[in-house]
Write a protein that holds these residues in place. Structure first.
Motif, short mmCIF file in Angstrom:
data_model
loop_
_atom_site.label_atom_id
_atom_site.label_comp_id
_atom_site.label_asym_id
_atom_site.label_seq_id
_atom_site.Cartn_x
_atom_site.Cartn_y
_atom_site.Cartn_z
N VAL A 194 59.23 -21.61 45.16
CA VAL A 194 60.56 -22.04 44.46
C VAL A 194 61.04 -21.04 43.61
CG1 VAL A 194 61.01 -23.42 42.60
CG2 VAL A 194 59.89 -24.47 44.49
N LYS A 205 53.35 -23.67 45.82
CA LYS A 205 54.66 -24.37 45.82
C LYS A 205 55.66 -23.41 44.37
CE LYS A 205 57.42 -28.40 43.82
NZ LYS A 205 56.93 -29.11 42.71
N ALA A 223 55.68 -31.31 39.63
CA ALA A 223 55.82 -32.36 40.66
C ALA A 223 54.79 -31.79 41.73
CB ALA A 223 57.32 -32.19 41.30
N GLY A 224 53.84 -32.52 42.03
CA GLY A 224 52.72 -32.04 42.99
C GLY A 224 52.71 -33.19 44.02
N TYR A 225 51.64 -33.29 44.85
CA TYR A 225 51.72 -34.21 46.18
C TYR A 225 51.64 -35.58 45.68
CZ TYR A 225 46.84 -35.54 45.41
OH TYR A 225 45.44 -36.00 44.78
N LYS A 226 51.28 -35.87 44.40
CA LYS A 226 51.35 -37.39 44.12
C LYS A 226 52.56 -37.88 43.84
CE LYS A 226 49.17 -40.95 42.74
NZ LYS A 226 48.68 -41.79 43.98
N LEU A 232 61.37 -44.75 47.48
CA LEU A 232 62.49 -44.89 48.48
C LEU A 232 62.31 -46.07 49.58
CD1 LEU A 232 62.95 -40.99 49.19
CD2 LEU A 232 64.37 -42.43 47.89
N LYS A 269 67.15 -28.82 47.97
CA LYS A 269 65.71 -29.32 47.13
C LYS A 269 65.68 -30.82 47.14
CE LYS A 269 67.08 -25.88 43.73
NZ LYS A 269 67.67 -25.61 42.31
N VAL A 309 57.46 -40.93 45.15
CA VAL A 309 58.93 -40.89 45.28
C VAL A 309 58.99 -41.51 46.69
CG1 VAL A 309 61.04 -39.46 45.76
CG2 VAL A 309 59.41 -39.04 43.84
N SER A 310 58.26 -41.30 47.88
CA SER A 310 58.10 -41.65 49.16
C SER A 310 58.24 -43.25 48.90
CB SER A 310 57.25 -41.12 49.69
OG SER A 310 57.33 -41.86 51.21
N LEU A 370 51.90 -30.14 50.68
CA LEU A 370 51.55 -29.77 49.23
C LEU A 370 49.71 -29.88 49.14
CD1 LEU A 370 54.09 -31.28 46.63
CD2 LEU A 370 53.82 -28.91 47.68
N LYS A 375 64.84 -31.67 40.03
CA LYS A 375 65.07 -31.94 41.68
C LYS A 375 63.67 -31.50 42.13
CE LYS A 375 69.97 -30.67 41.84
NZ LYS A 375 71.01 -29.84 42.13
N PHE A 376 62.71 -31.98 41.74
CA PHE A 376 61.28 -31.83 42.23
C PHE A 376 60.91 -30.57 42.45
CE2 PHE A 376 63.76 -35.39 44.51
CZ PHE A 376 63.19 -36.25 43.82
N ILE A 377 61.30 -29.49 42.05
CA ILE A 377 60.93 -28.24 41.93
C ILE A 377 59.95 -27.76 41.00
CG2 ILE A 377 62.80 -27.59 43.47
CD1 ILE A 377 63.70 -25.76 40.94
N SER A 424 54.56 -34.17 50.79
CA SER A 424 53.17 -34.49 49.94
C SER A 424 52.01 -34.10 50.62
CB SER A 424 53.09 -35.98 49.72
OG SER A 424 51.97 -36.40 48.97
N PHE A 453 59.44 -37.14 52.26
CA PHE A 453 58.66 -37.03 50.91
C PHE A 453 57.17 -36.95 51.22
CE2 PHE A 453 62.78 -37.38 48.86
CZ PHE A 453 62.61 -36.55 47.70
N TYR A 460 62.07 -41.35 52.88
CA TYR A 460 60.84 -41.54 52.43
C TYR A 460 59.83 -40.86 53.32
CZ TYR A 460 59.70 -44.46 56.39
OH TYR A 460 59.53 -45.25 57.46
N PHE A 498 55.53 -36.60 45.09
CA PHE A 498 56.14 -36.74 46.41
C PHE A 498 55.83 -38.01 47.02
CE2 PHE A 498 57.28 -32.37 45.43
CZ PHE A 498 58.52 -32.34 46.17
N GLU A 499 54.25 -38.38 46.85
CA GLU A 499 54.19 -39.70 47.29
C GLU A 499 54.70 -40.84 46.57
OE1 GLU A 499 49.75 -39.18 48.31
OE2 GLU A 499 49.62 -41.21 47.24
#
Lengths: 323, 323
Positions: free
Chosen positions: A193, A189, B171-174, B183, A165, B179-180, A183, B165-167, A180, A176, A173, B176-177
């Motif tokens: 999941v 998703k 938590a959509g594509y934005k 990081l 996960k 979080v990237s 998605l 944990k992002f599931i 993104s 992720f 990065y 994840f972007e």
């Protein structure tokens, strides 16, 4: 960045091939299955005739994946133009499907295990990637092949499972960023999941509770040890392949540096899995017993030994060599 | 997109203020704590004098967060230029810290709960965001405030915990972007993950094993029910605040649509938490007992009732109203 010459070569191999076989390592997991199904989908959109092979029994939580039932079973006498070996660090991991490789005109290996020495005509080994699925995404995105929704779903499955996960070290990065992008391709998703993580059979839940309940702690709680006996499995009508994640779960307890799971395979025959944190090197311990693995994940098999003796020996070697 | 007029107003409020208070909801979690600590860090880089308040006991796995021990304890007689209410859907959730709000010149609410009606001078309510921490990131990135490494770490903590944990769905594509991007700011993801998820005290592990071991299943396994009695807690020297995630874990079993956890608060007094999947609306059940919540997550408290009677009543109402 994946070597562009290799990408070009892969593209040529694919262009020149019609009948293609896709295989991954034995004891299938999310990355091996997701990678197979994603690659198959991508090659199919190119009009290729693709056969795929699943090397072993599919764990319960991957059975929802579309088209898995279309896996080929027979392969003797078949000759492929191109063979893909996915997520397999050596030929042995391909089990009996290595025969297909030997009978193919061209072979390509795609893998993220750094121990992979390359056993195919073309080897794309990228240890910096989270998963083989993510390498496949990068390859075909760069080559501008079509990545449809189903391919994207399978790449997502490969990544989410091989990164636990998204939390393991291997998800940086770039991972992720790639997720993104996946998605944005409208994959479902939530449904994925739910299938991966909210579908544990009741009997597995119960057996795990039993195993956790009997966990023992040693050496100022630095070592957690659990056992999975045949009678545990029998009680819930389960087999060893149904159960995973136990030894990892034990490592997530405060102060635990080493977790050990002893699985009874048969009378006086055991398979031992070990996990460790940081600098505790448990591969050394497993080597003593004729096994091996990585610093933080290793194991061995042993037979003709009493359980009590085995437990004592393991704990002694752990104390001497890994703490 | 966050309304740019509101962003401008927030910027003005901050610019004109020197003494600032930051508060979040009672029963602190990763999003409330992470949001507080991130906002404090961002405001400090602007040279502001920031006090923050933690509303309740900190769960074990958040205690590693830097500077948490610098939380202010006293607030009577203090007067702030600006007050931030974070992640709190209404004033009640601020507990006694609502007094600080009443004694502040200007107030701003930042939240992602869609039920929030806005109880401050400025209200930035964005239900499409995964977490309040992510809204804070978006606000101050857009306003071009400095987001240093420590602020980024706390935003990461807010997001990873509020998305499971992002599931989760949120938590959509934005996300994840974002979080990237976090990081890329060089935060120590591995250390954070280790603290959040690999530090469960042994006693909590053991108590959970006991509770899972005694889980009961009803209505063709659609309902899973566990109990947490005071004697369970006493056995392991724990209190209710130490234990979370139990009712969610039960919902992740195959076929389970509704999970129920009955917690004994005192003699004949219980707190009930319920979770459901999909269309099973358990808020209706909880309303019958004087509680409430959302469709898939609700609860209630009840006193002066025998355990056996309570269990029977709950199961009856679940069968009638939620399946």
């Amino acid at each position: 960045m994946i070597n562009s010459k290799n990408l070009k070569k892969l593209d040529e191999f694919v262009e020149k091939s019609n009948k293609i076989a896709v295989v991954a390592h034995a004891d299938p997991d999310g990355d091996s299955i997701g990678s197979i199904m994603a690659l198959r989908e991508i090659l199919k959109t190119k009009g290729k005739d693709v056969d795929f092979f699943i090397n072993g029994e599919i764990p319960f939580n991957y059975k929802f994946i579309k088209d898995l039932d279309k896996a080929s079973l027979t392969y003797k006498e078949k000759k492929y133009d191109l063979f893909f070996a996915l997520d397999s660090s050596d030929e042995e991991r391909l089990a009996d499907k290595v025969d297909i490789m030997k009978n193919s005109k061209k072979t390509i290996c795609i893998d993220h295990h750094k121990t992979n020495n390359g056993y195919c005509n073309l080897n794309i080994i990228e240890p910096d990637f989270s998963s083989t699925g993510e390498i496949i995404y990068e390859i075909f995105k760069t080559l501008k092949y079509e990545i449809n929704e189903r391919a994207a779903e399978n790449i997502f499955i490969a990544i989410i499972t091989d990164t636990g996960k998204f939390i393991y070290d291997n998800a940086g990065y770039k991972t992720f960023e790639n997720v993104s992008d996946l998605l944005k391709l409208n994959i479902d998703k939530n449904e994925i999941v739910k299938n991966l993580y909210s579908s544990e059979p009741k009997n597995i839940f119960k057996l795990k509770a039993d195993v956790f309940n009997s966990t023992e702690f040693f050496m100022e709680d630095k070592v957690a040890l659990s056992c999975l006996f045949k009678e545990n499995l029998k009680k819930y009508n389960l087999s060893l392949k149904d159960i995973d994640g136990l030894v990892e779960r034990l490592r997530d307890i405060e102060n635990v540096e080493i977790s050990i799971l002893i699985k009874e395979l048969d009378h006086k025959t055991y398979k031992i899995s070990m996990r460790s944190l940081g600098n505790s090197d448990i591969s050394k311990v497993c080597e003593i017993f004729g096994g091996g693995g990585h610093k933080n994940a290793a194991g061995f098999k042993i037979d003709n030994i009493e359980f009590a003796t085995l437990k004592k020996l393991i704990l002694e070697e752990v104390e001497k060599n890994a703490l």
